[in-house]
Design a protein around this motif. Structure first.
Motif, PDB file in Angstrom:
ATOM      1  N   GLY B 101      30.566 -15.816 -19.298  1.00 27.24           N
ATOM      2  CA  GLY B 101      29.953 -17.079 -19.714  1.00 27.24           C
ATOM      3  C   GLY B 101      30.383 -17.421 -21.126  1.00 27.24           C
ATOM      4  N   THR B 102      30.053 -18.638 -21.552  1.00 30.55           N
ATOM      5  CA  THR B 102      30.539 -19.103 -22.855  1.00 30.55           C
ATOM      6  C   THR B 102      30.041 -18.251 -24.011  1.00 30.55           C
ATOM      7  N   ALA B 103      28.744 -17.906 -23.990  1.00 29.60           N
ATOM      8  CA  ALA B 103      28.187 -17.150 -25.108  1.00 29.60           C
ATOM      9  C   ALA B 103      28.852 -15.785 -25.215  1.00 29.60           C
ATOM     10  N   CYS B 104      29.092 -15.142 -24.068  1.00 30.94           N
ATOM     11  CA  CYS B 104      29.756 -13.846 -24.083  1.00 30.94           C
ATOM     12  C   CYS B 104      31.216 -14.004 -24.476  1.00 30.94           C
ATOM     13  N   TYR B 105      31.823 -15.096 -24.020  1.00 28.38           N
ATOM     14  CA  TYR B 105      33.236 -15.325 -24.325  1.00 28.38           C
ATOM     15  C   TYR B 105      33.450 -15.458 -25.828  1.00 28.38           C
ATOM     16  N   VAL B 106      32.590 -16.266 -26.496  1.00 24.42           N
ATOM     17  CA  VAL B 106      32.799 -16.449 -27.934  1.00 24.42           C
ATOM     18  C   VAL B 106      32.477 -15.165 -28.698  1.00 24.42           C
ATOM     19  N   LYS B 107      31.788 -14.245 -28.038  1.00 26.26           N
ATOM     20  CA  LYS B 107      31.524 -12.969 -28.693  1.00 26.26           C
ATOM     21  C   LYS B 107      32.478 -11.871 -28.208  1.00 26.26           C
ATOM     22  N   GLY B 108      33.534 -12.282 -27.581  1.00 23.40           N
ATOM     23  CA  GLY B 108      34.621 -11.346 -27.272  1.00 23.40           C
ATOM     24  C   GLY B 108      34.527 -10.585 -25.963  1.00 23.40           C
ATOM     25  N   SER B 109      33.990 -11.219 -24.905  1.00 25.78           N
ATOM     26  CA  SER B 109      33.864 -10.476 -23.650  1.00 25.78           C
ATOM     27  C   SER B 109      35.216 -10.204 -23.002  1.00 25.78           C
ATOM     28  N   GLN B 110      36.237 -11.029 -23.367  1.00 24.69           N
ATOM     29  CA  GLN B 110      37.552 -10.808 -22.762  1.00 24.69           C
ATOM     30  C   GLN B 110      38.066  -9.400 -23.095  1.00 24.69           C
ATOM     31  N   LYS B 111      37.732  -8.925 -24.284  1.00 27.17           N
ATOM     32  CA  LYS B 111      38.163  -7.580 -24.680  1.00 27.17           C
ATOM     33  C   LYS B 111      37.480  -6.525 -23.829  1.00 27.17           C
ATOM     34  N   LEU B 112      36.225  -6.788 -23.491  1.00 31.02           N
ATOM     35  CA  LEU B 112      35.500  -5.851 -22.622  1.00 31.02           C
ATOM     36  C   LEU B 112      36.144  -5.802 -21.248  1.00 31.02           C
ATOM     37  N   VAL B 113      36.514  -6.984 -20.742  1.00 27.66           N
ATOM     38  CA  VAL B 113      37.161  -7.041 -19.432  1.00 27.66           C
ATOM     39  C   VAL B 113      38.433  -6.187 -19.462  1.00 27.66           C
ATOM     40  N   ASP B 114      39.250  -6.398 -20.505  1.00 26.14           N
ATOM     41  CA  ASP B 114      40.505  -5.647 -20.610  1.00 26.14           C
ATOM     42  C   ASP B 114      40.242  -4.148 -20.682  1.00 26.14           C
ATOM     43  N   LYS B 115      39.196  -3.784 -21.422  1.00 24.31           N
ATOM     44  CA  LYS B 115      38.891  -2.371 -21.600  1.00 24.31           C
ATOM     45  C   LYS B 115      38.442  -1.743 -20.269  1.00 24.31           C
ATOM     46  N   CYS B 117      39.241  -2.714 -17.280  1.00 25.47           N
ATOM     47  CA  CYS B 117      40.430  -2.587 -16.430  1.00 25.47           C
ATOM     48  C   CYS B 117      41.261  -1.376 -16.860  1.00 25.47           C
ATOM     49  N   GLU B 118      41.338  -1.173 -18.176  1.00 22.82           N
ATOM     50  CA  GLU B 118      42.131  -0.072 -18.701  1.00 22.82           C
ATOM     51  C   GLU B 118      41.501   1.274 -18.325  1.00 22.82           C
ATOM     52  N   ILE B 119      40.175   1.368 -18.517  1.00 22.88           N
ATOM     53  CA  ILE B 119      39.497   2.637 -18.225  1.00 22.88           C
ATOM     54  C   ILE B 119      39.573   2.964 -16.733  1.00 22.88           C
ATOM     55  N   LEU B 120      39.346   1.954 -15.907  1.00 22.31           N
ATOM     56  CA  LEU B 120      39.311   2.207 -14.462  1.00 22.31           C
ATOM     57  C   LEU B 120      40.707   2.131 -13.834  1.00 22.31           C
ATOM     58  N   LYS B 121      41.699   1.788 -14.644  1.00 16.41           N
ATOM     59  CA  LYS B 121      43.086   1.682 -14.176  1.00 16.41           C
ATOM     60  C   LYS B 121      43.205   0.791 -12.943  1.00 16.41           C
ATOM     61  N   THR B 122      42.514  -0.327 -12.975  1.00 15.74           N
ATOM     62  CA  THR B 122      42.484  -1.227 -11.835  1.00 15.74           C
ATOM     63  C   THR B 122      42.536  -2.663 -12.345  1.00 15.74           C
ATOM     64  N   THR B 128      38.716   0.263  -7.410  1.00 15.98           N
ATOM     65  CA  THR B 128      39.450   1.461  -7.804  1.00 15.98           C
ATOM     66  C   THR B 128      39.899   2.231  -6.563  1.00 15.98           C
ATOM     67  N   LYS B 129      40.956   3.024  -6.701  1.00 11.62           N
ATOM     68  CA  LYS B 129      41.512   3.761  -5.568  1.00 11.62           C
ATOM     69  C   LYS B 129      40.482   4.646  -4.899  1.00 11.62           C
ATOM     70  N   ASP B 130      39.580   5.245  -5.701  1.00 13.66           N
ATOM     71  CA  ASP B 130      38.574   6.137  -5.115  1.00 13.66           C
ATOM     72  C   ASP B 130      37.405   5.364  -4.499  1.00 13.66           C
ATOM     73  N   GLY B 131      37.442   4.053  -4.568  1.00 13.22           N
ATOM     74  CA  GLY B 131      36.389   3.262  -3.947  1.00 13.22           C
ATOM     75  C   GLY B 131      35.069   3.312  -4.688  1.00 13.22           C
ATOM     76  N   LEU B 132      35.094   3.760  -5.925  1.00 14.68           N
ATOM     77  CA  LEU B 132      33.843   3.914  -6.663  1.00 14.68           C
ATOM     78  C   LEU B 132      33.433   2.617  -7.364  1.00 14.68           C
ATOM     79  N   PHE B 133      34.397   1.939  -7.945  1.00 17.29           N
ATOM     80  CA  PHE B 133      34.075   0.725  -8.708  1.00 17.29           C
ATOM     81  C   PHE B 133      34.862  -0.486  -8.225  1.00 17.29           C
ATOM     82  N   THR B 134      34.194  -1.645  -8.244  1.00  9.99           N
ATOM     83  CA  THR B 134      34.914  -2.899  -8.101  1.00  9.99           C
ATOM     84  C   THR B 134      34.678  -3.683  -9.381  1.00  9.99           C
TER      85      THR B 134
END
Lengths: 518, 173
Positions: B101-115, B117-122, B128-134
Motif C-alpha cells: 500500500g502507499t503508506a508502506c511503499y513510502v516507508k520502503g516496503s519494496q526493500k522488504l519485498v526484495d529481502k 525474495c532473497e531470503i526465500l530464494k524465490t 518456495t521449492k519446499d512448498g513452505l512459503f508463498t
C-alpha cells in the motif's frame, strides 16, 4: 426484544462495566468522535455493550415512530454525503431507491476498502460491528429492502469474523431476521467476501462480484438505485456513511450539522500515515484546515530535519496537496477545487525524500494491475501512461513525452467507463500541476532531487555533516563504508552497489547523491 | 527452461497434488457447495471455500465445481483468473505478504519485498521449492499506522525493518 428490554440491558450492562465507557480516547482536542465513538471502548463481540452505548435505540425509534419518508427526510436534512469518496447526498440516493417500486430491493454495505492507505472502515468493522448492522437496518427500512449484503474485502479476515459474530447475536436478539423489535419489519444480512480486486469497490463491479461474475463495471445509467443487484433497485453505502446513520437519527439532523461546514456537514475519519510523527486514525469535523491535521494532530514531520512536501489524499483517484494548501478547508468541494479529492480519507504525508514522479508511477502501477480490462481507455491508456512514467524515472524520456502523458491522461479521464478509470489519471495530473519542475528535472537534467529514482543516481557521498554514528556502516550490505566512531565516514565507491540503504538510515541526512550527468 | 528444471517442477507438483486431492477434502467441499447452493450467487463463496480447503482452485477443482453448480467451465475459469486471491497452483503452507500500500511503499516496503525474495530464494508471487512459503502479491493490509507491515498467514507484524524479516520468517520454518 423491545424497548423495555433494550433499556434493561442498557442499565444492567452500565452497572457491570463501571466507568469503562468514560475514557477519552482522542489523541488531540480537535478530534471529535462520532463514527469512532465506540471503537476501542466496547467489546465488539458483546452486543450488550453496544446496547449500553445507546445501540439499537435509533432502530427502535425508526421502526416504531417514523415512516420511510420521515427517515429519508432526516438524513437529507442532515446533509450527510457518501463517505466512500463520491460525496453524493445519502438521503437523495435513498429517495431514488424508495421511488423505484419493486417487491425486492437490496441494501449493500461497501466494506471493500481498497484505497491503499485508508483503514477507517476496517476499524469500524472490527471494533464496532453492530453500528453497521443498525445503520443498514435503518437504511433498509427507509428504502424498503428486505435483504442486505456486507461486501468485505478478503484482506480483512478479522473484520469478517467479527461482523459474523455480530450478525449472529443480532439475529438471536431479534434485531435481525423476522419481526425486528417486535414490529412487522423483516431484514437480514449476509456477508460476502471479496477476493482481492480493487475495482470491486466500484458499485457496479461490486454488484457483479456478488452475483458471482468477474468484478467488472457496468454502464450507468441504469444506476444501481434503479437496476442493481439481480436487476433490482439497490443502494450501496460505505461503512462510514452507515455508521453515521444511527447517531443522526438519535440526535437529529441539527446536531449533525453542528459539526463541519454547510455543504459538508459532520465529521470525517482520516487515516493519517506516511512521514508524519503521529500516524493513525483521526476523526475531525470537516472544514478543519490541512495544516491543523498535519502539524497539530499529526505533530509535524516524523524526522525533524525533513521538510513537508505534499500530502496525498484520495488514494489512486486523488492527488496531492502542497504547502500552499495548508490553510485550505478539508471538505468535499474544496479538495476537488484544489485538484485532489476526499476519497475514502487516506492521507499520506510525504517529505523531501519522496519523489513525486515515483509516487505517480506507483499509483499508475497499482491502477494498471487493478483495471478490470473492460474498457479500452483504462486498460490500454493507463498502461501507456505507466510506460511513459517509467521512461521518465529511468532517464530515457524527452520533453515531448510529457505532452503525450498529459494528453493521454485527459483522454483516459474522459473516456473511461467507470470511476476507476475516470479518476486514474488524477495523481499524474495533480503532481504535474504542482511539481512540473520535478518532471522536467528528471527529463532534462536526468536528476531526481529526492534521490529516489535509482537509475538517475550515479553515486552516494557522505558530507561533512556526518556525526560518525556508524549506523550506515552497520547497515551497508557490502560493508563498504569506512570511518571511526564519531569520525567522518567514507563510502568506498568501487564496492558500493547503490542500494541507497545508507541514505535512508542516516539520522542527520548527511548523505547526498550525485546525478548521472554531473 | 532446461529439461531438468522442467522435470523437477513437475515432480514437485505431482507429489503435492496427492496431498491436495484427498477424498476428505472433496467431502468438505461438497458440504460447502450444498450450503452455498441455497444462496443466490453461489459461485464466489464456493470458490473461496475451495481455495481455503485445497489451497488452490486448480483446473480439476474448477471442473468439479462447474458440474456441481451447473455453471460453464469457461465462466468459472474467467472468475478464477480475475481475482488475485484465487490461485490455480497449490500455494505454500505459509503465505507471506509484504504490504504494498502507499503508506508502506513510502516507508520502503519494496526493500522488504526484495529481502523476502532473497531470503526465500524465490521470485515474487511464487512458492518456495519446499512448498513452505508463498510470497503473495499483497495489497494494502489496512494497518498503515504501523507501516511497513508484513503479514504471514493471519499474523501481522508492524514497523518491520529489513533486519527483522529473517527472524520473523524463521518462526515459520
Amino acid at each position: 426484544m423491545n424497548l423495555t428490554e433494550l433499556e434493561k440491558i442498557k442499565s444492567d450492562t452500565l452497572e457491570t462495566v463501571g466507568n469503562k465507557f468514560d475514557k477519552d480516547l482522542r489523541g488531540h482536542d480537535k478530534e471529535v468522535r462520532v463514527v469512532l465513538r465506540n471503537c476501542d471502548l466496547i467489546d465488539p463481540e458483546n452486543i450488550n455493550e453496544y446496547i449500553a452505548r445507546d445501540g439499537y435505540f435509533s432502530l427502535n425509534k425508526v421502526l416504531t415512530k417514523l415512516t420511510s419518508k420521515e427517515v429519508i427526510d432526516i438524513v437529507k436534512e442532515s446533509g450527510l454525503r457518501g463517505r466512500g469518496g463520491g460525496g453524493f447526498s445519502t438521503g437523495t440516493k435513498w429517495q431514488f431507491a424508495l421511488n423505484n417500486e419493486s417487491e425486492q430491493k437490496y441494501l449493500i454495505c461497501n466494506a471493500d476498502e481498497g484505497d491503499p492507505g485508508a483503514f477507517m472502515d476496517r476499524s469500524v468493522l472490527e471494533k464496532d460491528p453492530h453500528v453497521i448492522i443498525e445503520g443498514m437496518a435503518i437504511a433498509a427500512y427507509a428504502i424498503g429492502a428486505k435483504y442486505g449484503y456486507i461486501y468485505v474485502r478478503a484482506e480483512y479476515p478479522l473484520a469478517a469474523k467479527r461482523m459474523q459474530i455480530a450478525i449472529n447475536s443480532a439475529r438471536k436478539n431479534g434485531l435481525l431476521g423476522q419481526n425486528i423489535l417486535e414490529t412487522d419489519f423483516n431484514f437480514d444480512i449476509d456477508i460476502r467476501l471479496g477476493a482481492g480486486a480493487f475495482v470491486c469497490g466500484e458499485e457496479t463491479a461490486l454488484i457483479s462480484s456478488i452475483e458471482g461474475d468477474r468484478g467488472m463495471s457496468r454502464n450507468k445509467p441504469p444506476f444501481p438505485a434503479e437496476k442493481g443487484l439481480w436487476q433490482k433497485p439497490t443502494i450501496i453505502n460505505n461503512v462510514e456513511t452507515l455508521a453515521n446513520i444511527p447517531q443522526i437519527i438519535n440526535n437529529g439532523a441539527k446536531w449533525f450539522r453542528g459539526y463541519g461546514t454547510d455543504k459538508s456537514p459532520g465529521t470525517k475519519v482520516f487515516a493519517l500515515a506516511g512521514k508524519v510523527k503521529n500516524s493513525g486514525l483521526i476523526e475531525v469535523p470537516m472544514g478543519i484546515t490541512l495544516g491543523e491535521i498535519i502539524n497539530e494532530i499529526g505533530g509535524g514531520m516524523a524526522k525533524k530535519q525533513r521538510k513537508f512536501k505534499a500530502v496525498l489524499t484520495g488514494g489512486p483517484s486523488g492527488g496531492c496537496l502542497t504547502e500552499k494548501d495548508l490553510n485550505a478547508s478539508v471538505d468535499f468541494d474544496t479538495l476537488i477545487e484544489l485538484g485532489s479529492m476526499m476519497g475514502s480519507g487516506g492521507m499520506i504525508v510525504l517529505d523531501d525524500h519522496n519523489c513525486m514522479v515515483d509516487i505517480a508511477k506507483f499509483y499508475l502501477d497499482f491502477i494498471v494491475d487493478e483495471s478490470c480490462g473492460k474498457c479500452t481507455p483504462c486498460r490500454e491508456g493507463t498502461m501507456h501512461m505507466y510506460n511513459l512514467l517509467d521512461k521518465i524515472t529511468s532517464g530515457q524520456a524527452e520533453l515531448k513525452d510529457l505532452e503525450k502523458l498529459e494528453e493521454l491522461a485527459r483522454l483516459v479521464k474522459k473516456a473511461s467507463l467507470c470511476g476507476l478509470g475516470q479518476t486514474a489519471p488524477n495523481p499524474v495530473l495533480s503532481t504535474l500541476n504542482n511539481f512540473r519542475d520535478e518532471y522536467v528535472a528528471h527529463i532534462v537534467d536526468k536528476k531526481c532531487e529526492s534521490s529516489v529514482c535509482k537509475d538517475l543516481i550515479n553515486k552516494y557521498e557522505i558530507t561533512n555533516s556526518c556525526i560518525g554514528c556508524r549506523i550506515c556502516a552497520k547497515k551497508c550490505p557490502t560493508n563498504c563504508i569506512g570511518g571511526e566512531l564519531k569520525g567522518l565516514h567514507v563510502i568506498n565507491q568501487d564496492e558500493c552497489i547503490k542500494c541507497g540503504t545508507c541514505f535512508e538510515v542516516c539520522p542527520v541526512d548527511a548523505i547526498i547523491t550525485e546525478g548521472v550527468l554531473n | 527452461m532446461t529439461v531438468e528444471s522442467f522435470e523437477g517442477n513437475n515432480f514437485y507438483e505431482d507429489d503435492r497434488m496427492k496431498e491436495i486431492y484427498t477424498n476428505e477434502k472433496f467431502k468438505v467441499l461438497d458440504e460447502c457447495i450444498e450450503k452455498n447452493k441455497l444462496k443466490p450467487g453461489p459461485l464466489m463463496p464456493t470458490l473461496q471455500d475451495a481455495q481455503r480447503i485445497f489451497g488452490c482452485v486448480s483446473e480439476e477443482i474448477q471442473e468439479y465445481i462447474s458440474k456441481a453448480l451447473n455453471e460453464s467451465y469457461s465462466k468459472i475459469s474467467g472468475v478464477v483468473s480475475f481475482y488475485t486471491m484465487f490461485s490455480t497452483k497449490p500455494r505454500g503452507k505459509h503465505i507471506v505478504g509484504v504490504c504494498t500500500g502507499t503508506a508502506c511503499y513510502v516507508k520502503g516496503s519494496q526493500k522488504l519485498v526484495d529481502k523476502v525474495c532473497e531470503i526465500l530464494k524465490t521470485p515474487y508471487g511464487q512458492t518456495t521449492k519446499d512448498g513452505l512459503f508463498t510470497i503473495a502479491p499483497t495489497r494494502c493490509l489496512g494497518d498503515c499506522g504501523k507501516a511497513p507491515v508484513v503479514m504471514i498467514d493471519e499474523d501481522q507484524y508492524g514497523h518491520v525493518t529489513v533486519d527483522q524479516i529473517e527472524k520473523i520468517l524463521k518462526k515459520y520454518k
